[in-house]
Design an enzyme around this catalytic site. Structure first.
Site, PDB file in Angstrom:
ATOM      1  N   GLU A 280      38.386  24.826  47.114  1.00  0.00           N
ATOM      2  CA  GLU A 280      37.507  25.491  46.243  1.00  0.00           C
ATOM      3  C   GLU A 280      37.686  26.980  46.539  1.00  0.00           C
ATOM      4  OE1 GLU A 280      33.030  26.343  44.357  1.00  0.00           O
ATOM      5  OE2 GLU A 280      33.103  24.855  46.283  1.00  0.00           O
ATOM      6  N   GLN A 291      43.663  48.105  43.482  1.00  0.00           N
ATOM      7  CA  GLN A 291      44.061  47.243  42.625  1.00  0.00           C
ATOM      8  C   GLN A 291      45.386  47.116  41.907  1.00  0.00           C
ATOM      9  OE1 GLN A 291      40.648  46.200  40.158  1.00  0.00           O
ATOM     10  NE2 GLN A 291      39.379  45.468  41.865  1.00  0.00           N
ATOM     11  N   ALA A 324      37.871  37.410  35.339  1.00  0.00           N
ATOM     12  CA  ALA A 324      39.045  37.118  36.228  1.00  0.00           C
ATOM     13  C   ALA A 324      39.872  36.001  35.541  1.00  0.00           C
ATOM     14  CB  ALA A 324      38.120  36.577  37.543  1.00  0.00           C
ATOM     15  N   GLY A 326      42.077  36.391  33.159  1.00  0.00           N
ATOM     16  CA  GLY A 326      43.415  36.715  33.220  1.00  0.00           C
ATOM     17  C   GLY A 326      44.128  36.897  34.527  1.00  0.00           C
TER      18      GLY A 326
END
Length: 546
Positions: A280, A291, A324, A326
């Site tokens: 997980e 980013q 998130a 995408g």
């Protein structure tokens, strides 16, 4: 006469001379050493001339005395005495005259000294002015030289930049490395693909990817603390205590992106379930300032390769928020959960408003080389196409349109290569038809808004018959948001009214099956209200909402 005698006194004359000489020397020293030396030399010359005159006068007097004095007889002695008296008087007179002449000479000499001192001062001033001028000219030349050197350096930099630009535009191997291009050959054909900035930085040793856990070592604890700070900043809706508890949990592992020496840029925290062959992903975040460099994709590829090579894990599960989804889709995650619920149900935390996504890792793929592998697949596919088609053959362009004034229609079948490509007139008619209706864009925007709404999570996928066995006994016309998305992509909505009908059907089915006091009933009301407001915002369709 008094003035003459006073000027004739040797001590007065000497003091006067010394005062003037000292004065001239002090002036000359202020202006230049050269002027001082000249002044001293001039003073010494005048003193030497005065001393020579005195010596000559004394020698002349002695000669006269020797000639006048005679050793014979008394008369000679008397005459000698008379002569002595007379000579003494004459001597006094001559001495006075000589003193007068000498005083005049000394005065003239003093005047000459003053004049010479003034001339020397003027010469020294001229020399100083000349020296200052020379220094200024030297400084100006130095500044001009510096400016010229700076201009030459700027020109060299510009030329260097131009050379770099030209090099980047060329096809040399060194230039490809500068642009991050990787080259390889397949069947004699050269292929290129561009590496991410993160891959280049890792190859250069600027960053590293490290797996850490809470083992009480100082460096690992520093990395975990850096990850905790990034997660808390990038996930503001998550409780900070909850993030800290999971990051420091000994049952969790983390892979961090570290810029050397020890600056944490981002990372992923996950909990492995080795016996159940899945893990997980709990947190995944990259610093907001980093980013754009591809750290997120490169980090996920590193994690996949590491987990697959060090354990039996073959699947990833995660709850992604609306922002998130995408990112996870690009990394191979999907909303279609194929993993049996018995494997993961009750082992991972269910987040309200999140979308459960799954990634199935391929055993024979090294994800860090995925870009090159895909390019090799493309090369193999193109090679296969060339064996059954001539699409790779390039024909020359048509010349009939060069003469604009005499343009005439031509038969499409006469165009070289068009017939061989399989073109038919019917294909032209189909190509001119619009692919989508005018309402497609509006429906797509509204559907995306519905899927990202916080109350939409129960309606994203069809109801599972195994979980709710009697659902389809009550609901004869089921509908969900994923089915609506599929119908939109297949052009099933010819009118906006059809889309509105399905959206309301989703909410009506929920209210029909669930009671008014259930959370699902409330979710349906919230989603329907949001949907009506979105349609009303579009003027041409607002009348369709009651």
């Amino acid at each position: 006469m008094v003035t003459r005698r006073r000027l004739h006194h040797p001590e007065v004359e000497q003091v006067s001379k010394r005062q003037k000489v000292d004065k001239a020397e002090s002036k000359n020293k202020k202006h230049a050493d050269v002027a001082a030396e000249r002044g001293e030399q001039s003073t010494e010359d005048h003193e030497d001339e005065s001393q020579d005159k005195k010596d000559k006068k004394v020698v002349g007097d002695n000669r006269d005395e020797d000639e006048e004095v005679s050793p014979n007889g008394q008369e000679a002695a008397e005459d000698n005495d008379d002569r002595k008296d007379k000579d003494a008087k004459e001597k006094d007179t001559e001495t006075n005259d000589e003193g007068t002449e000498k005083s005049h000479t000394d005065v003239n000499d003093d005047d000459d000294d003053v004049d010479e001192s003034k001339e020397e001062d003027a010469a020294a001033a001229v020399d100083i002015t000349k020296e200052k001028k020379d220094e200024q000219e030297s400084d100006n030349k130095t500044e001009e030289k510096k400016v010229q050197e700076n201009e030459e350096e700027e020109e060299e930099d510009e030329n260097k930049n131009d050379e770099d630009v030209e090099e980047l535009g060329s096809t040399e191997p060194v230039d490809d490395e500068k642009k991050g291009l990787v080259k390889f050959e397949f069947d004699g054909v050269e292929y290129k693909f561009k590496e991410r900035a993160s891959v280049i930085e890792e190859n250069e040793g600027k960053i590293e990817f490290r797996v850490v856990s809470n083992d009480n070592t100082r460096e690992n604890m520093m990395v975990l603390t850096g990850l905790k700070n990034i997660f808390q900043k990038q996930l503001p809706k998550m409780p900070k205590e909850y993030i800290a508890r999971l990051v420091y949990d000994r049952s969790h592992l983390s892979m961090a992106v570290i810029r050397k020496p020890l600056t944490v840029v981002g990372g992923i925290t996950y909990k492995p379930f080795n016996k159940r062959q899945f893990a997980e992903i709990v947190f995944c975040a990259i610093s907001s300032t980093e980013q754009v460099r591809g750290y997120g994709a490169h980090l996920m590829n590193h994690l996949k390769d590491y987990v697959r090579n060090t354990s039996d894990i073959r699947y990833f599960l995660t709850y992604a928020d609306n922002y998130a989804i995408g990112y996870f889709k690009k990394q191979g995650f999907t909303k279609d959960i194929t993993l049996d619920k018995k494997v993961w149900m009750g082992y991972i935390k269910d987040y309200e408003g999140g979308t459960l996504m799954q990634c199935s890792m391929l055993p024979r793929i090294r994800y860090l080389d995925a870009a090159k592998i895909l390019l090799l697949q493309e090369a193999a596919l193109r090679r296969k196409i060339r064996t059954i088609s001539k699409s790779h053959v390039v024909h020359p362009g048509l010349e009939c349109f060069n003469d604009i004034e005499n343009i005439k229609p031509i038969d499409p079948m006469s165009i070289p290569g068009l017939k061989e490509a399989g073109w038919t007139p019917e294909m032209d008619e189909l190509a001119q038809r619009p692919k989508r209706g005018p309402h497609y864009a509006a429906i797509q925007n509204i559907l995306v808004e519905l899927q990202n709404h916080a109350a939409a999570w129960p309606f994203l996928r069809p109801v599972n018959k195994e979980e709710v066995p009697d659902y389809y006994e009550f609901i004869k016309e089921p509908m969900d948001l994923s089915t609506m998305e599929l119908k939109l992509e297949n052009n099933k909505y010819e009118k906006m009214e059809e889309f509105i009908y399905d959206a309301r059907l989703v909410c009506n089915n929920c209210r029909l099956y669930n009671g008014e006091n259930t959370s699902y009933y409330k979710y349906a009301n919230r989603l329907e209200k949001f949907f009506n407001n979105k349609v009303k915002e579009i003027p041409e369709y607002s009348h369709l909402i009651d």
